[in-house]
Scaffold this active site. Sequence first.
Site, PDB file in Angstrom:
ATOM      1  N   LYS A  75       0.861  -1.236   0.013  1.00  0.00           N
ATOM      2  CA  LYS A  75       0.083   0.054   0.244  1.00  0.00           C
ATOM      3  C   LYS A  75       0.939   1.225  -0.173  1.00  0.00           C
ATOM      4  O   LYS A  75       0.457   2.260  -0.102  1.00  0.00           O
ATOM      5  CB  LYS A  75      -0.973   0.007   1.305  1.00  0.00           C
ATOM      6  CG  LYS A  75      -0.434   0.214   2.525  1.00  0.00           C
ATOM      7  CD  LYS A  75      -1.845   0.325   3.485  1.00  0.00           C
ATOM      8  CE  LYS A  75      -1.087   0.036   4.983  1.00  0.00           C
ATOM      9  NZ  LYS A  75      -2.095   0.123   6.056  1.00  0.00           N
ATOM     10  N   SER A  88       8.281   2.096   3.610  1.00  0.00           N
ATOM     11  CA  SER A  88       7.841   1.035   4.670  1.00  0.00           C
ATOM     12  C   SER A  88       8.441   1.361   6.189  1.00  0.00           C
ATOM     13  O   SER A  88       9.593   2.021   6.251  1.00  0.00           O
ATOM     14  CB  SER A  88       8.322  -0.270   4.288  1.00  0.00           C
ATOM     15  OG  SER A  88       7.828  -0.633   3.195  1.00  0.00           O
ATOM     16  N   GLY A 105      18.509   1.713  15.490  1.00  0.00           N
ATOM     17  CA  GLY A 105      19.599   1.349  16.498  1.00  0.00           C
ATOM     18  C   GLY A 105      20.304   0.280  16.183  1.00  0.00           C
ATOM     19  O   GLY A 105      21.440   0.396  16.091  1.00  0.00           O
ATOM     20  N   GLY A 106      19.679  -0.829  15.414  1.00  0.00           N
ATOM     21  CA  GLY A 106      20.455  -1.945  14.820  1.00  0.00           C
ATOM     22  C   GLY A 106      19.781  -3.287  15.046  1.00  0.00           C
ATOM     23  O   GLY A 106      18.626  -3.393  15.151  1.00  0.00           O
ATOM     24  N   ASP A 121      -3.083  -4.678   8.734  1.00  0.00           N
ATOM     25  CA  ASP A 121      -4.123  -5.060   7.956  1.00  0.00           C
ATOM     26  C   ASP A 121      -4.117  -6.617   7.561  1.00  0.00           C
ATOM     27  O   ASP A 121      -5.106  -7.346   7.509  1.00  0.00           O
ATOM     28  CB  ASP A 121      -3.843  -4.271   6.734  1.00  0.00           C
ATOM     29  CG  ASP A 121      -4.079  -2.693   6.932  1.00  0.00           C
ATOM     30  OD1 ASP A 121      -4.492  -2.295   8.024  1.00  0.00           O
ATOM     31  OD2 ASP A 121      -3.676  -2.325   5.830  1.00  0.00           O
ATOM     32  N   HIS A 167       8.002   1.853  23.751  1.00  0.00           N
ATOM     33  CA  HIS A 167       9.213   2.058  23.929  1.00  0.00           C
ATOM     34  C   HIS A 167       9.680   3.295  24.938  1.00  0.00           C
ATOM     35  O   HIS A 167       8.646   4.054  25.039  1.00  0.00           O
ATOM     36  CB  HIS A 167       9.883   2.720  22.517  1.00  0.00           C
ATOM     37  CG  HIS A 167      11.423   2.568  22.411  1.00  0.00           C
ATOM     38  ND1 HIS A 167      12.120   3.393  23.070  1.00  0.00           N
ATOM     39  CD2 HIS A 167      12.344   1.852  21.720  1.00  0.00           C
ATOM     40  CE1 HIS A 167      13.483   3.316  22.738  1.00  0.00           C
ATOM     41  NE2 HIS A 167      13.478   2.102  22.091  1.00  0.00           N
ATOM     42  N   GLU A 218      17.074   2.983  21.393  1.00  0.00           N
ATOM     43  CA  GLU A 218      17.681   2.262  22.827  1.00  0.00           C
ATOM     44  C   GLU A 218      19.445   2.670  22.550  1.00  0.00           C
ATOM     45  O   GLU A 218      20.012   2.518  23.669  1.00  0.00           O
ATOM     46  CB  GLU A 218      17.373   1.125  22.377  1.00  0.00           C
ATOM     47  CG  GLU A 218      17.972   0.275  24.063  1.00  0.00           C
ATOM     48  CD  GLU A 218      16.998  -1.078  24.123  1.00  0.00           C
ATOM     49  OE1 GLU A 218      15.725  -0.861  24.005  1.00  0.00           O
ATOM     50  OE2 GLU A 218      17.448  -1.902  24.384  1.00  0.00           O
ATOM     51  N   ARG A 262      13.039  -3.600  28.346  1.00  0.00           N
ATOM     52  CA  ARG A 262      12.041  -2.036  27.771  1.00  0.00           C
ATOM     53  C   ARG A 262      11.121  -2.160  28.795  1.00  0.00           C
ATOM     54  O   ARG A 262      10.403  -0.843  28.906  1.00  0.00           O
ATOM     55  CB  ARG A 262      11.744  -2.423  26.310  1.00  0.00           C
ATOM     56  CG  ARG A 262      12.724  -1.835  25.536  1.00  0.00           C
ATOM     57  CD  ARG A 262      12.388  -1.989  23.857  1.00  0.00           C
ATOM     58  NE  ARG A 262      13.461  -1.676  23.179  1.00  0.00           N
ATOM     59  CZ  ARG A 262      13.600  -1.572  21.868  1.00  0.00           C
ATOM     60  NH1 ARG A 262      12.420  -1.965  21.177  1.00  0.00           N
ATOM     61  NH2 ARG A 262      14.573  -1.488  21.201  1.00  0.00           N
ATOM     62  N   LEU A 304      14.748  -6.535  13.574  1.00  0.00           N
ATOM     63  CA  LEU A 304      15.277  -6.471  12.173  1.00  0.00           C
ATOM     64  C   LEU A 304      16.092  -7.795  11.971  1.00  0.00           C
ATOM     65  O   LEU A 304      15.935  -8.334  10.653  1.00  0.00           O
ATOM     66  CB  LEU A 304      16.456  -5.296  12.133  1.00  0.00           C
ATOM     67  CG  LEU A 304      15.928  -3.956  12.173  1.00  0.00           C
ATOM     68  CD1 LEU A 304      17.172  -2.842  12.125  1.00  0.00           C
ATOM     69  CD2 LEU A 304      14.950  -3.808  10.739  1.00  0.00           C
TER      70      LEU A 304
HETATM   71  C1  FAD Z   1      11.170   4.232  14.989  1.00  0.00           C
HETATM   72  C2  FAD Z   1      11.327   2.791  15.109  1.00  0.00           C
HETATM   73  C3  FAD Z   1      12.392   2.149  15.162  1.00  0.00           C
HETATM   74  C4  FAD Z   1      13.069   0.938  15.177  1.00  0.00           C
HETATM   75  N1  FAD Z   1      14.278   0.546  15.398  1.00  0.00           N
HETATM   76  C5  FAD Z   1      14.428  -0.754  15.310  1.00  0.00           C
HETATM   77  C6  FAD Z   1      16.082  -1.157  15.590  1.00  0.00           C
HETATM   78  O1  FAD Z   1      16.911  -0.150  15.823  1.00  0.00           O
HETATM   79  N2  FAD Z   1      16.280  -2.572  15.531  1.00  0.00           N
HETATM   80  C7  FAD Z   1      14.988  -3.483  15.474  1.00  0.00           C
HETATM   81  O2  FAD Z   1      15.409  -4.635  15.339  1.00  0.00           O
HETATM   82  N3  FAD Z   1      13.828  -3.034  15.173  1.00  0.00           N
HETATM   83  C8  FAD Z   1      13.447  -1.833  15.360  1.00  0.00           C
HETATM   84  N4  FAD Z   1      12.246  -1.273  14.858  1.00  0.00           N
HETATM   85  C9  FAD Z   1      11.045  -2.378  14.660  1.00  0.00           C
HETATM   86  C10 FAD Z   1      11.425  -2.607  13.034  1.00  0.00           C
HETATM   87  O3  FAD Z   1      11.738  -1.409  12.514  1.00  0.00           O
HETATM   88  C11 FAD Z   1      10.002  -3.409  12.617  1.00  0.00           C
HETATM   89  O4  FAD Z   1       9.498  -4.278  13.320  1.00  0.00           O
HETATM   90  C12 FAD Z   1      10.339  -4.176  11.337  1.00  0.00           C
HETATM   91  O5  FAD Z   1      11.022  -2.752  10.448  1.00  0.00           O
HETATM   92  C13 FAD Z   1       9.020  -4.360  10.512  1.00  0.00           C
HETATM   93  O6  FAD Z   1       9.429  -4.852   9.332  1.00  0.00           O
HETATM   94  P1  FAD Z   1       8.247  -5.537   8.416  1.00  0.00           P
HETATM   95  O7  FAD Z   1       8.862  -5.900   7.058  1.00  0.00           O
HETATM   96  O8  FAD Z   1       7.684  -6.646   8.975  1.00  0.00           O
HETATM   97  O9  FAD Z   1       7.040  -4.535   8.342  1.00  0.00           O
HETATM   98  P2  FAD Z   1       7.044  -2.893   7.705  1.00  0.00           P
HETATM   99  O10 FAD Z   1       8.512  -2.486   7.405  1.00  0.00           O
HETATM  100  O11 FAD Z   1       6.284  -2.271   8.618  1.00  0.00           O
HETATM  101  O12 FAD Z   1       6.520  -3.365   6.329  1.00  0.00           O
HETATM  102  C14 FAD Z   1       5.221  -3.405   6.008  1.00  0.00           C
HETATM  103  C15 FAD Z   1       4.733  -3.209   4.562  1.00  0.00           C
HETATM  104  O13 FAD Z   1       3.499  -3.843   4.512  1.00  0.00           O
HETATM  105  C16 FAD Z   1       2.640  -2.920   3.583  1.00  0.00           C
HETATM  106  N5  FAD Z   1       1.343  -2.947   4.124  1.00  0.00           N
HETATM  107  C17 FAD Z   1       0.841  -2.949   5.292  1.00  0.00           C
HETATM  108  N6  FAD Z   1      -0.663  -3.176   5.028  1.00  0.00           N
HETATM  109  C18 FAD Z   1      -0.847  -3.538   3.842  1.00  0.00           C
HETATM  110  C19 FAD Z   1      -2.077  -3.456   3.105  1.00  0.00           C
HETATM  111  N7  FAD Z   1      -3.254  -3.287   3.534  1.00  0.00           N
HETATM  112  N8  FAD Z   1      -1.907  -3.860   1.696  1.00  0.00           N
HETATM  113  C20 FAD Z   1      -0.875  -3.749   1.124  1.00  0.00           C
HETATM  114  N9  FAD Z   1       0.272  -3.438   1.663  1.00  0.00           N
HETATM  115  C21 FAD Z   1       0.345  -3.241   3.126  1.00  0.00           C
HETATM  116  C22 FAD Z   1       3.464  -1.543   3.961  1.00  0.00           C
HETATM  117  O14 FAD Z   1       2.961  -0.634   3.053  1.00  0.00           O
HETATM  118  C23 FAD Z   1       4.791  -1.932   3.989  1.00  0.00           C
HETATM  119  O15 FAD Z   1       5.230  -1.952   2.869  1.00  0.00           O
HETATM  120  C24 FAD Z   1      11.882  -0.198  15.106  1.00  0.00           C
HETATM  121  C25 FAD Z   1      10.554   0.368  14.684  1.00  0.00           C
HETATM  122  C26 FAD Z   1      10.239   1.718  14.780  1.00  0.00           C
HETATM  123  C27 FAD Z   1       8.765   2.239  14.442  1.00  0.00           C
END
Ligand code: FAD
Length: 535
Positions: free
Chosen positions: A32, A38, A45-46, A208, A229, A242, A266, A367
């Site tokens: 989306k 994303s 952080g890492g 979603d 956090h 962190e 945390r 990550l």
């Molecule tokens: C500010 C912040 C800092 C962070 N720092 C760290 C860190 O330092 N180390 C660590 O390990 N973790 C960290 N995290 C957590 C980590 O970033 C996330 O848990 C991780 O990036 C999630 O990745 P993902 O690919 O599962 O989802 P996302 O990166 O959230 O991607 C989800 C994807 O799904 C798509 N999507 C969602 N709903 C729909 C729909 N209905 N239809 C079509 N597409 C859809 C979105 O568009 C997106 O492309 C942090 C999180 C935040 C918010």
Amino acid sequence: MIDVLIIGSGGAGLTAALNAKKEGAKVLVVSKTYPTHSQTCQAQGGINAVLKETENDSIQKYIEDTYKASHKLGNKEYINYFCSNSENTISWLDSIGVPFSKNIKDNISQRKFGGTKAKRTCYSSDYTGLKILHTLYDQCLKENIEFYNEYQLLNLIIENNKAIGITALDIETSQVKQIKAKTIILATGGYAGLYYGFTTNSYSSTGDGIASALNAGAKISNMEFMQFHPTALENKNILISESARGEGGYLVDNQGNRFIDELKPRDEVARAIYKKYEEGEKVYLDLRHLGLDKINEAMPQERRLVQEFMQLKMEKDLIPINPSAHYSMGGIITDIEAKSSIENLYACGECSQSGIHGANRLGGNSLLEIVTFGKIAGENAAKKAKKVKIIENTDSEQFLIDKNYIEGIFTKDSEIDFYKRKKELGKLLFKNVGLFREEKSMKNSLEKILEWKKELNLIGLNDKSKIFNKNLTDLIEYKNMIELAHTILISALNRQESRGAHFRIDFKDELENYDKNSILFLENDSIHIKLEEIQ
Ligand SMILES: Cc1cc2nc3c(=O)[nH]c(=O)nc-3n(C[C@H](O)[C@H](O)[C@H](O)COP(=O)(O)OP(=O)(O)OC[C@H]3O[C@@H](n4cnc5c(N)ncnc54)[C@H](O)[C@@H]3O)c2cc1C
């Protein structure tokens, strides 16, 4: 015919795409947002790994830390694999070009995060998620992987208990499309966005994929575990990672006193800060003693954010912070092969409950999870696709239902202002299913959610244009938010104990008979819950 259809282009989805393609599959990624938007790009952080076993660190210690943080809800076998394979995962990222920060010996630098025994978190300055995401995306473009951006998942298409496709809204035209595939991977991210106004996440983190899986008959799990956090900029909810505490930052109260070991897990740190606020105090992050050079080297992005949003300088000023909803531990329950409980449906990343984090995730483990399980999901979905016969592209019943629904909604005016509701929902969840919880206020909240669920049919669109209709995409997200808020409340009420991120003031102890996963599923149109032994 698509072999592997991936929903979501964050770190999990893109890793899955690359690995499915490597297995020879025809891959399509539907999302989306654009990949570069994303949630993964916000991770500062890492990413954790034991790169080399030394007297200071070992895989065994990493396993122990992760399991301990999970409060016995982690799956030991899965954690074992996850930690033992961490060096491979980082090597792979390094090999495709992620620009990790390096030390003087040209080895990948590592910093210490909370709840760990050693410096284990690899990083790329404070842009780790962004660098990983952009590198993955570059690789996907190089591999000619196909993307449909600005397509919003509506529902899974299920036939004979097997996933055979999805329906999606083409956001540009408001048309409903059907996409069939041999296997499907949900990589749609978490649901901290439900805590609207009180979250470090972008507002598109509305869970979603989890809602669609639940509605399609999949089992979802541990929805009560929302991680807060400790350090978001006060009233802005912008994260200061962190790593700021890992690099030696202090937490101080109004009198300038430190009041907790900053590197405790945390949940404990966040609760201690929230208590200070309840006592009328404020809490600050104090980095002044680190000096400008260190701050510029380790956290340039965060320094800029503090300056832009708070008009403060990290090297000179105390930074007011508060806890904020950050990471959702619950999601679609998956096994070590990233399989969900529906055949041909896989899930990875924050939308899954992959048995790693349990009741409390360690910083840096998400990550690692998205890359570890993204790879597993991509490979397995591609292998499985080879055994699935071609699926006919005839109109499914789900497609006709969703098409009628979307067409119908354009003829309907709204009796309810769901934007107002969204704000109320955020407040209600943060206050009543936040850092401290108790039965009475949760029961009241559940009643409210059920009321809001009933009025969903009264909601229409005020904006009737068909091109990039934000009113429509927001409404679809809002429906998912209400559905998942319902599951959070049921799970939090059902777990009559305190464990990790779930703290109940009416049941303060962790109890052995709750050493179990909460499992939710839909039956006869209503949500059921049961507790299941950890395997
Ligand atoms: C500010 C912040 C800092 C962070 N720092 C760290 C860190 O330092 N180390 C660590 O390990 N973790 C960290 N995290 C957590 C980590 O970033 C996330 O848990 C991780 O990036 C999630 O990745 P993902 O690919 O599962 O989802 P996302 O990166 O959230 O991607 C989800 C994807 O799904 C798509 N999507 C969602 N709903 C729909 C729909 N209905 N239809 C079509 N597409 C859809 C979105 O568009 C997106 O492309 C942090 C999180 C935040 C918010």
